[in-house]
Design a protein around this motif. Structure first.
Motif, PDB file in Angstrom:
ATOM      1  N   ALA A 199       0.821  -1.213   0.000  1.00 39.72           N
ATOM      2  CA  ALA A 199       0.000   0.000   0.000  1.00 39.72           C
ATOM      3  C   ALA A 199       0.852   1.259   0.000  1.00 39.72           C
ATOM      4  N   GLU A 200       2.038   1.193   0.614  1.00 36.25           N
ATOM      5  CA  GLU A 200       2.915   2.364   0.684  1.00 36.25           C
ATOM      6  C   GLU A 200       3.767   2.529  -0.567  1.00 36.25           C
ATOM      7  N   GLN A 201       3.937   1.465  -1.348  1.00 39.28           N
ATOM      8  CA  GLN A 201       4.911   1.523  -2.432  1.00 39.28           C
ATOM      9  C   GLN A 201       4.325   1.427  -3.841  1.00 39.28           C
ATOM     10  N   TRP A 202       3.096   0.919  -3.985  1.00 39.85           N
ATOM     11  CA  TRP A 202       2.576   0.854  -5.353  1.00 39.85           C
ATOM     12  C   TRP A 202       2.178   2.246  -5.818  1.00 39.85           C
ATOM     13  N   ARG A 203       2.313   2.484  -7.102  1.00 39.72           N
ATOM     14  CA  ARG A 203       1.966   3.783  -7.675  1.00 39.72           C
ATOM     15  C   ARG A 203       1.282   3.564  -9.019  1.00 39.72           C
ATOM     16  N   GLY A 204       0.176   4.254  -9.212  1.00 42.68           N
ATOM     17  CA  GLY A 204      -0.599   4.090 -10.426  1.00 42.68           C
ATOM     18  C   GLY A 204      -0.157   5.025 -11.539  1.00 42.68           C
ATOM     19  N   ALA A 205      -0.573   4.688 -12.753  1.00 38.73           N
ATOM     20  CA  ALA A 205      -0.289   5.525 -13.921  1.00 38.73           C
ATOM     21  C   ALA A 205      -1.302   6.659 -14.011  1.00 38.73           C
TER      22      ALA A 205
ATOM     23  N   TYR B 170      -7.363  -4.755 -16.295  1.00 38.90           N
ATOM     24  CA  TYR B 170      -6.127  -4.062 -16.639  1.00 38.90           C
ATOM     25  C   TYR B 170      -6.219  -2.585 -16.277  1.00 38.90           C
ATOM     26  N   CYS B 171      -7.390  -2.007 -16.436  1.00 41.56           N
ATOM     27  CA  CYS B 171      -7.579  -0.608 -16.016  1.00 41.56           C
ATOM     28  C   CYS B 171      -7.327  -0.469 -14.520  1.00 41.56           C
ATOM     29  N   TRP B 172      -7.860  -1.421 -13.732  1.00 44.61           N
ATOM     30  CA  TRP B 172      -7.609  -1.386 -12.284  1.00 44.61           C
ATOM     31  C   TRP B 172      -6.120  -1.511 -12.012  1.00 44.61           C
ATOM     32  N   PHE B 173      -5.458  -2.452 -12.681  1.00 45.11           N
ATOM     33  CA  PHE B 173      -4.028  -2.651 -12.475  1.00 45.11           C
ATOM     34  C   PHE B 173      -3.249  -1.376 -12.785  1.00 45.11           C
ATOM     35  N   LEU B 174      -3.571  -0.736 -13.896  1.00 45.20           N
ATOM     36  CA  LEU B 174      -2.852   0.483 -14.267  1.00 45.20           C
ATOM     37  C   LEU B 174      -3.086   1.606 -13.268  1.00 45.20           C
ATOM     38  N   ARG B 175      -4.301   1.711 -12.762  1.00 49.18           N
ATOM     39  CA  ARG B 175      -4.595   2.764 -11.781  1.00 49.18           C
ATOM     40  C   ARG B 175      -3.871   2.522 -10.460  1.00 49.18           C
ATOM     41  N   ARG B 176      -3.606   1.269 -10.126  1.00 49.20           N
ATOM     42  CA  ARG B 176      -2.948   0.937  -8.863  1.00 49.20           C
ATOM     43  C   ARG B 176      -1.433   0.748  -9.023  1.00 49.20           C
ATOM     44  N   MET B 177      -1.003   0.103 -10.098  1.00 51.34           N
ATOM     45  CA  MET B 177       0.410  -0.279 -10.225  1.00 51.34           C
ATOM     46  C   MET B 177       1.010   0.049 -11.583  1.00 51.34           C
ATOM     47  N   GLY B 178       0.368   0.904 -12.341  1.00 52.72           N
ATOM     48  CA  GLY B 178       0.844   1.211 -13.682  1.00 52.72           C
ATOM     49  C   GLY B 178       2.145   1.983 -13.724  1.00 52.72           C
ATOM     50  N   GLN B 179       2.562   2.563 -12.592  1.00 60.58           N
ATOM     51  CA  GLN B 179       3.858   3.244 -12.513  1.00 60.58           C
ATOM     52  C   GLN B 179       4.870   2.415 -11.735  1.00 60.58           C
ATOM     53  N   SER B 180       4.420   1.791 -10.650  1.00 62.19           N
ATOM     54  CA  SER B 180       5.308   0.950  -9.856  1.00 62.19           C
ATOM     55  C   SER B 180       4.511  -0.153  -9.173  1.00 62.19           C
ATOM     56  N   MET B 181       5.030  -1.387  -9.237  1.00 60.85           N
ATOM     57  CA  MET B 181       4.403  -2.515  -8.569  1.00 60.85           C
ATOM     58  C   MET B 181       4.948  -2.709  -7.163  1.00 60.85           C
ATOM     59  N   GLY B 182       5.845  -1.841  -6.732  1.00 60.00           N
ATOM     60  CA  GLY B 182       6.383  -1.939  -5.389  1.00 60.00           C
ATOM     61  C   GLY B 182       7.015  -3.304  -5.149  1.00 60.00           C
ATOM     62  N   PRO B 183       6.713  -3.951  -4.008  1.00 59.57           N
ATOM     63  CA  PRO B 183       7.322  -5.251  -3.694  1.00 59.57           C
ATOM     64  C   PRO B 183       6.904  -6.362  -4.652  1.00 59.57           C
ATOM     65  N   MET B 184       5.867  -6.139  -5.451  1.00 60.51           N
ATOM     66  CA  MET B 184       5.409  -7.158  -6.391  1.00 60.51           C
ATOM     67  C   MET B 184       6.163  -7.140  -7.716  1.00 60.51           C
ATOM     68  N   ALA B 185       7.079  -6.216  -7.883  1.00 56.63           N
ATOM     69  CA  ALA B 185       7.796  -6.084  -9.153  1.00 56.63           C
ATOM     70  C   ALA B 185       8.541  -7.367  -9.494  1.00 56.63           C
ATOM     71  N   TYR B 186       8.503  -7.742 -10.758  1.00 55.36           N
ATOM     72  CA  TYR B 186       9.215  -8.929 -11.238  1.00 55.36           C
ATOM     73  C   TYR B 186      10.665  -8.562 -11.541  1.00 55.36           C
TER      74      TYR B 186
ATOM     75  N   ARG C 273      -5.122 -11.256 -13.888  1.00 53.50           N
ATOM     76  CA  ARG C 273      -5.541 -11.336 -12.493  1.00 53.50           C
ATOM     77  C   ARG C 273      -4.995 -12.602 -11.836  1.00 53.50           C
ATOM     78  N   GLU C 274      -5.155 -13.744 -12.523  1.00 50.18           N
ATOM     79  CA  GLU C 274      -4.670 -14.999 -11.968  1.00 50.18           C
ATOM     80  C   GLU C 274      -3.148 -15.010 -11.865  1.00 50.18           C
ATOM     81  N   MET C 275      -2.477 -14.456 -12.854  1.00 49.53           N
ATOM     82  CA  MET C 275      -1.017 -14.423 -12.834  1.00 49.53           C
ATOM     83  C   MET C 275      -0.496 -13.642 -11.629  1.00 49.53           C
ATOM     84  N   LEU C 276      -1.067 -12.479 -11.384  1.00 44.12           N
ATOM     85  CA  LEU C 276      -0.595 -11.638 -10.283  1.00 44.12           C
ATOM     86  C   LEU C 276      -0.945 -12.233  -8.925  1.00 44.12           C
ATOM     87  N   ALA C 277      -2.146 -12.776  -8.793  1.00 37.55           N
ATOM     88  CA  ALA C 277      -2.548 -13.375  -7.520  1.00 37.55           C
ATOM     89  C   ALA C 277      -1.726 -14.618  -7.229  1.00 37.55           C
TER      90      ALA C 277
END
Length: 236
Positions: A13-19, A39-55, A127-131
């Motif tokens: 919550a502290e590190q993800w950043r949306g586009a 994908y719209c939800w993903f971009l709004r939440r993590m479209g700039q940075s996925m934080g700890p979820m980054a691959y 969705r399944e890939m990220l979860a």
């Protein structure tokens, strides 16, 4: 999905950043169609940075995707949209949405070279890939004990028969999934099952199971085997 990720991934919550909305609109113009709602939800939440979820080598950022199109590394296509750039030069298989395979307000994730044609499907939905990735990395990989193997059923939807077995063991399914994926969690254990869409591998799904107590894992596997909803093979 948001509740699952926030309770599973420390510091997300502290590190993800949306586009920015304008950036998302640019992607939609390249796609030539409305983007999948997930994908719209993903971009709004993590479209700039996925934080700890980054691959480690995959860049899902909207800016990277736009740069690939601007540099003509990838050309716009009605069927495919680049969603992640692979920086590994030894195996540069980038991730694309396949709009010919929409599913549950999302679409199939497949990989290929930037201008290649050979596809290697990954998940039926992003969705399944990220979860799956979040539960695997932050629950199973960090569990004191783990097991892995495969399940084989009589029909493509055989995981539906596993659902009541897992429910009787106290597991919940945090998000809806299709026939190639299952995610089960409870406070002391997590199990994920995956199969490759369109791969022609039959009714077989790989599984990973992690938990706090080795006895609990044995009981879980024992109940699955006793229920006879699938052929269970344990590799580890």
């Amino acid at each position: 999905m948001e509740r699952l990720l926030l309770r599973t991934v420390p510091g997300l919550a502290e590190q993800w950043r949306g586009a920015a909305p304008a950036t998302i609109e640019k992607l939609e113009r390249i796609a030539g169609r409305p983007l999948p709602p997930f994908y719209c939800w993903f971009l709004r939440r993590m479209g700039q940075s996925m934080g700890p979820m980054a691959y480690p080598t995959l860049d899902f950022s909207a800016e990277r995707v736009l740069a690939c199109y601007a540099q003509k590394l990838v050309k716009p296509e009605p069927r495919f949209l680049l969603i992640a750039y692979e920086s590994d030069e030894m195996m540069p298989l980038h991730l694309f949405y396949d709009f010919n395979a929409p599913s549950r307000n999302d679409a199939m994730v497949t990989s290929r070279e930037a201008r290649g044609k050979e596809l290697t499907d990954a998940f039926e939905t992003l969705r399944e890939m990220l979860a799956w990735g979040a539960l695997s990395l932050f629950r199973i990989d960090r569990a004191p004990h783990s097991s892995s193997g495969s399940l084989k059923g009589d029909t493509p939807d055989f995981l539906m028969d596993l659902d009541p077995v897992m429910s009787s063991l106290g597991f919940i399914q945090p998000i809806p999934t299709g026939p190639f994926c299952r995610l089960y969690e409870r406070p002391d254990a997590v199990m994920v099952c995956t199969g490759t869409p369109r791969a022609g591998t039959g009714n077989r799904r790989a599984f990973d199971l992690g938990g706090n107590n080795v006895g609990s894992l044995r009981r879980i596997l024992g109940e699955i085997s006793s229920a006879r909803v699938a052929e269970l093979q344990v590799k580890k």
